[in-house]
Design a protein around this motif. Structure first.
Motif, short mmCIF file in Angstrom:
data_model
loop_
_atom_site.label_atom_id
_atom_site.label_comp_id
_atom_site.label_asym_id
_atom_site.label_seq_id
_atom_site.Cartn_x
_atom_site.Cartn_y
_atom_site.Cartn_z
N ASN A 32 41.30 38.07 41.14
CA ASN A 32 40.98 38.64 39.84
C ASN A 32 40.00 37.70 39.13
OD1 ASN A 32 40.99 39.32 37.09
ND2 ASN A 32 43.02 40.22 37.26
N PRO A 33 38.69 38.03 39.09
CA PRO A 33 37.70 37.11 38.50
C PRO A 33 38.02 36.74 37.05
CG PRO A 33 36.59 38.84 39.72
CD PRO A 33 38.04 39.24 39.66
N LEU A 34 38.50 37.71 36.27
CA LEU A 34 38.76 37.42 34.85
C LEU A 34 39.88 36.40 34.70
CD1 LEU A 34 37.60 38.31 32.17
CD2 LEU A 34 39.35 40.07 32.03
N LEU A 35 40.85 36.45 35.60
CA LEU A 35 41.96 35.50 35.52
C LEU A 35 41.51 34.07 35.82
CD1 LEU A 35 44.96 35.61 34.91
CD2 LEU A 35 45.42 35.89 37.35
N CYS A 36 40.32 33.92 36.38
CA CYS A 36 39.79 32.58 36.64
C CYS A 36 39.57 31.80 35.35
CB CYS A 36 38.47 32.66 37.42
SG CYS A 36 38.68 33.08 39.15
N ILE A 37 39.42 32.50 34.23
CA ILE A 37 39.28 31.78 32.96
C ILE A 37 40.53 30.92 32.73
CG2 ILE A 37 39.11 32.07 30.45
CD1 ILE A 37 37.57 34.66 30.96
N VAL A 38 41.69 31.46 33.05
CA VAL A 38 42.94 30.72 32.87
C VAL A 38 43.10 29.65 33.95
CG1 VAL A 38 45.45 30.91 32.80
CG2 VAL A 38 44.03 32.71 31.80
N THR A 39 42.87 30.03 35.20
CA THR A 39 43.10 29.07 36.30
C THR A 39 42.08 27.93 36.28
OG1 THR A 39 41.83 30.46 37.83
CG2 THR A 39 44.19 30.82 37.74
N ALA A 40 40.85 28.22 35.82
CA ALA A 40 39.85 27.14 35.72
C ALA A 40 40.27 26.13 34.65
CB ALA A 40 38.48 27.72 35.39
N LEU A 73 34.03 33.02 44.02
CA LEU A 73 34.83 32.91 45.24
C LEU A 73 35.91 33.99 45.32
CD1 LEU A 73 35.31 29.05 45.71
CD2 LEU A 73 33.86 30.60 47.03
N THR A 74 36.37 34.48 44.17
CA THR A 74 37.38 35.55 44.24
C THR A 74 36.81 36.78 44.95
OG1 THR A 74 36.71 36.37 42.05
CG2 THR A 74 38.55 34.85 42.12
N LEU A 75 35.54 37.09 44.68
CA LEU A 75 34.92 38.22 45.37
C LEU A 75 34.85 37.95 46.87
CD1 LEU A 75 31.86 39.49 43.31
CD2 LEU A 75 34.23 40.21 43.24
N ALA A 76 34.45 36.73 47.22
CA ALA A 76 34.31 36.40 48.64
C ALA A 76 35.66 36.54 49.35
CB ALA A 76 33.77 34.97 48.78
N PHE A 77 36.70 36.03 48.74
CA PHE A 77 38.00 36.09 49.40
C PHE A 77 38.53 37.52 49.44
CE2 PHE A 77 38.73 31.43 47.96
CZ PHE A 77 37.90 31.01 48.97
N ARG A 78 38.23 38.34 48.42
CA ARG A 78 38.65 39.74 48.45
C ARG A 78 37.99 40.49 49.61
NH1 ARG A 78 41.16 41.93 43.73
NH2 ARG A 78 41.02 43.95 44.75
N ARG A 135 26.22 44.97 54.58
CA ARG A 135 25.69 45.03 53.22
C ARG A 135 26.67 44.39 52.22
NH1 ARG A 135 24.64 50.88 51.60
NH2 ARG A 135 26.89 50.81 51.21
N VAL A 136 27.96 44.65 52.42
CA VAL A 136 28.96 44.08 51.52
C VAL A 136 28.99 42.55 51.65
CG1 VAL A 136 31.44 43.88 51.11
CG2 VAL A 136 30.41 46.13 51.45
N THR A 137 28.90 42.07 52.88
CA THR A 137 28.91 40.61 53.08
C THR A 137 27.71 39.95 52.40
OG1 THR A 137 30.04 40.88 55.20
CG2 THR A 137 28.93 38.79 54.82
N LEU A 138 26.55 40.59 52.52
CA LEU A 138 25.35 40.03 51.87
C LEU A 138 25.51 40.01 50.35
CD1 LEU A 138 22.32 41.46 53.87
CD2 LEU A 138 23.37 39.21 54.04
N LEU A 139 26.06 41.10 49.80
CA LEU A 139 26.26 41.15 48.35
C LEU A 139 27.21 40.06 47.88
CD1 LEU A 139 25.97 42.57 45.57
CD2 LEU A 139 27.92 44.02 46.22
N VAL A 140 28.29 39.90 48.61
CA VAL A 140 29.28 38.88 48.25
C VAL A 140 28.68 37.49 48.34
CG1 VAL A 140 31.39 37.78 49.04
CG2 VAL A 140 31.31 40.26 48.79
N ALA A 141 27.93 37.22 49.41
CA ALA A 141 27.32 35.90 49.57
C ALA A 141 26.31 35.64 48.46
CB ALA A 141 26.64 35.81 50.94
N LEU A 142 25.54 36.68 48.12
CA LEU A 142 24.54 36.54 47.05
C LEU A 142 25.20 36.14 45.73
CD1 LEU A 142 21.55 37.15 46.04
CD2 LEU A 142 22.42 39.40 45.44
N LEU A 143 26.26 36.86 45.36
CA LEU A 143 26.92 36.58 44.08
C LEU A 143 27.67 35.26 44.10
CD1 LEU A 143 28.25 40.17 43.25
CD2 LEU A 143 26.31 38.99 42.22
#
Length: 351
Positions: A293-301, A75-80, A241-249
């Motif tokens: 920041n996807p890596l920071l999700c380790i802490v927030t999760a 979701l961090t990618l989607a929101f970015r 293309r960016v939207t499709l990539l984000v949705a895919l991931l």
């Protein structure tokens, strides 16, 4: 009293604004506990001792954090990219459905079964998100509404399958499928329900997404589309293309979380509320706290894992209502959203 825009907010301002919002949320939640007749200090003490200070509590935190990490990092990618995916709950369920379909009905050799159900789960979640991305890009359908509505469709689909064509042969009264074969059941940490595969996948994929976002051309395109769509068009970057990539991931990672829940814990496909304990919605807070920041999700999760597992402690130790964790999560999300204005503005008293 008025807001004044900051010319340069500072690198650490988002961090202390988020931490301040969390403190405000704890104060408000403490007031809710007090209104219920429970001392806030007693409630927070029970949450802390029942989660971080006991082995069983720490296992419960990890169990909740694994699906939140997978879903929140995506979701961090989607929101970015300004693709507001509110449908992770449905994408988790579709991942579970696709994985369940392969486990129950596709004759995959035993050594290949685990990879097969993870691929199927990724595809299921990704397809559900890509549908919303296609509606937005081609028909200008607001993705907040489409992804939200698709959650209800996914819920109904699961109920239909487990009560109809996929209903277990020996099921009486309840609705669920037959157990998955042993080759499709994921290993857990000994004595716990912590899925090893989903936990490792979550950490690796969060690190991978961080590299994608910060060190690759695709990540640069994603950031430009999210931060300045006009500049992206001028530079020839395809928002489609960016939207499709984000949705895919995003959808795919939520689907992986669904695989972990049905293959690692339940070993069957069953009612939606038992597959996901609201992970799709809670992951929004995980992603929001991580500030893209996807890596920071380790802490927030892990933080949200403590809150969710702590909610169970409150229910058992202090006899508080079942939905107390929903109230807690809602207060946190509300204060985080309300605090956004303080990232770019400061409050000035007087003229």
């Amino acid at each position: 009293m008025r807001f004044v825009q900051l010319s340069s907010p500072g690198r650490w301002r988002p961090l202390w604004v988020s931490l301040s919002a969390l403190v405000v949320a704890l104060v408000i939640a403490g007031a809710v506990f007090a209104l219920y007749g429970v001392s806030p200090l007693e409630a927070y003490g029970s949450m802390f001792s029942g989660t971080l200070l006991s082995a069983q509590g720490r296992a419960e935190v990890l169990r909740r954090a694994a699906p939140l990490l997978l879903t929140g990092a995506g979701l961090t990618l989607a929101f970015r990219a300004q693709f507001f995916n509110i449908g992770a709950e449905g994408q988790i369920l579709l991942g579970a459905v696709f994985a369940g379909g392969v486990a129950l009905f596709v004759p995959v050799p035993a050594p290949l079964m685990v990879p097969a159900i993870f691929v199927a789960g990724f595809v299921g979640g990704a397809l559900w998100a890509l549908l919303a991305a296609w509606l937005r890009s081609r028909l200008r359908v607001n993705e907040i509404l489409s992804t939200l509505m698709l959650n209800y469709v996914a819920t109904s689909l699961v109920v239909y399958l487990i009560s109809g064509p996929w209903k277990g042969q020996n099921v009486r009264g309840f609705i669920y499928t037959d157990d998955f074969p042993a080759s499709a059941q994921l290993a857990t940490l000994p004595g716990t329900q912590v899925g090893i595969a989903t936990l490792v996948l979550g950490v690796l994929l969060a690190a991978g997404l961080q590299l994608l976002l910060s060190r690759s051309t695709r990540g640069f395109e994603l950031r430009v589309v999210g931060e300045n769509p006009g500049a992206a068009r001028y530079a020839g970057i395809s928002a489609w293309r960016v939207t499709l990539l984000v949705a895919l991931l995003t959808g795919g990672m939520a689907g992986l979380a669904g695989v972990g829940e049905v293959a690692g814990i339940q070993h069957k496909l069953l009612e939606p509320s038992q597959i996901s304990l609201g992970y799709g919605f809670t992951a929004i807070i995980v992603a929001w706290l991580a500030r893209g920041n996807p890596l920071l999700c380790i802490v927030t999760a892990l933080l949200m894992g403590v809150i969710l597992a702590g909610g169970d402690v409150l229910k058992i130790d202090l006899n508080m209502p079942y939905r107390i964790t929903d109230v807690f999560s809602g207060i946190i999300l509300f204060t985080l959203i309300a605090s956004e204005v303080f990232v770019r503005y400061r409050l000035k008293v007087g003229r």
